[in-house]
Design an enzyme around this catalytic site. Structure first.
Site, short mmCIF file in Angstrom:
data_model
loop_
_atom_site.label_atom_id
_atom_site.label_comp_id
_atom_site.label_asym_id
_atom_site.label_seq_id
_atom_site.Cartn_x
_atom_site.Cartn_y
_atom_site.Cartn_z
N GLU A 180 0.83 -1.22 0.00
CA GLU A 180 0.00 0.00 0.00
C GLU A 180 0.86 1.27 0.00
OE1 GLU A 180 -2.46 0.68 3.48
OE2 GLU A 180 -3.70 2.12 2.42
N LYS A 222 -2.54 -2.21 -3.16
CA LYS A 222 -3.57 -1.35 -2.56
C LYS A 222 -3.13 0.08 -2.82
CE LYS A 222 -5.92 -0.20 1.73
NZ LYS A 222 -6.67 -0.80 2.84
P1 13P Z 1 -9.02 4.28 4.32
O1 13P Z 1 -9.92 3.57 3.36
O2 13P Z 1 -9.74 4.94 5.46
O3 13P Z 1 -8.05 5.20 3.60
O4 13P Z 1 -8.12 3.19 5.01
C1 13P Z 1 -7.53 2.22 4.25
C2 13P Z 1 -6.32 1.73 4.91
O5 13P Z 1 -6.16 0.56 5.11
C3 13P Z 1 -5.31 2.73 5.32
O6 13P Z 1 -4.11 2.09 5.56
#
Ligand code: 13P
Length: 343
Positions: A180, A222
């Protein structure tokens, strides 16, 4: 490294009409969220809240997996079943956040690097035993308009390196890495600038994956979407967000990857759904797209719950609705009227 298990896990995470619930907020972030509903943030109130989400009747139709926090993966339902065991019985994959947070990056004011590599091999082995089949690591990239403009090359490459080392350790442990790299939406920057920074971030990320022999077939991205900065005067519409996001992803993400999921990043609940829908409705994409939202899935449930046991049913209905809307969006089948019908 069990490649067959990795492939099955990754495919299940992005199965058609399903997406991932991010419920891996640290206790500090949970406290911030619970303050908005005047609820004390304790180990027990966090267990009750997470439990209500996980035990929502029918959620498994829309939710393929849940990202848990270290505390949560060890907690139990009211009936005394460990959360990951409960999920596995419902056909939901337990996942785990394994980074230990974003820390100030030395000599790079305003920028962060995510930590958590020390002891990660041993922690992954422990999480696998507890049932975790995928693991998330979040890097944060801020856009700044100063001189020098952010992000720096140092920030992009330090974070990409850490993401690649974590991803390699995950694959070795037969746990699918959900990488991510989040480009933050805070700031007054244009959507064009967000597009450039997202492309640079993903290029650095995938160069590092290749350098560390991470297999693209057993990896889930992600990502943030390409959107206008939060305080930018021109806010791009859903079609522009979709077009720019897909252009960047097609340039940078290997077609061999099993899927791409999105974070919501502070977008409104309905915007996050509308943006996903516009992307998933596009033809000929190389990978399935779906959601991995925390706030955009949880906000209405949190506000309905308000820390009261009497509101658990209402909170579960609110969560079920958002999960269903996002499930439709992941198939390009969502329409704004569906929101109004529910209201
Ligand atoms: P949000 O969808 O609130 O951005 O959170 C996703 C997430 O896993 C942040 O690390």
């Amino acid at each position: 490294m069990d490649k067959s298990l990795l492939a099955r896990t990754a495919a299940a995470m992005v199965a058609r009409g399903k997406g991932v619930l991010a419920a891996d907020e640290s206790s500090g972030t949970c406290e911030t969220r619970f303050k908005t509903i005047n609820t004390a943030c304790t180990e027990e109130s966090r267990r009750i809240y997470r439990g209500l989400l996980f035990t929502t009747p029918g959620a498994e139709q829309f939710i393929s997996g849940v990202i848990l926090y270290d505390e949560t993966i060890r907690q139990k339902t009211d009936d005394g079943v460990l959360f990951p065991d409960y999920m596995a019985k419902k056909g939901i994959l337990p996942g785990i956040k394994v980074d230990t947070g974003a820390k100030n990056l030395a000599l790079c004011p305003g920028e962060k690097v995510t930590e958590g590599l020390d002891g990660l091999r041993e922690r992954l082995a422990g999480y696998f035993k507890l049932g975790a089949r995928f693991a998330k690591w979040r890097a944060v990239i801020a856009i700044g308009e100063g001189n020098p403009a952010l992000p720096s090359h140092t920030c992009l490459y330090a974070n990409a390196h850490a993401l690649a080392r974590y991803a390699a350790l995950c694959q070795e442990a037969s746990i699918v890495p959900m990488i991510e790299p989040e480009v933050l939406l805070d700031g007054g920057h244009s959507i064009e600038r967000c597009e450039d920074v997202t492309e640079a971030t993903l290029r650095a990320t995938y160069a590092a994956m290749a350098a560390h022999n991470v297999s693209s077939e057993h990896l889930i991205l992600k990502t943030s979407m390409v959107v206008s900065g939060k305080t930018c005067a021109r806010q791009a519409g859903a079609d522009e967000v979709a077009e720019r996001t897909m252009r960047v992803l097609k340039r940078t993400v290997p077609a061999s990857q099993p899927g791409v999921v999105f974070l919501s990043g502070g977008q409104s609940d309905v915007s996050a759904t509308a943006h996903l829908n516009a992307m998933a409705a596009m033809k000929g994409l190389p990978w399935p797209l779906t959601f991995s939202y925390s706030r955009a899935l949880q906000n209405p449930a949190l506000n309905a719950w308000k820390g009261q046991n009497a509101n658990i049913g209402a909170a579960q209905r609110a969560f079920h609705h958002r999960a269903q809307m996002n499930s439709l969006a992941a198939q390009g089948k969502w329409k704004p009227e569906l929101e109004r019908k529910a209201a």
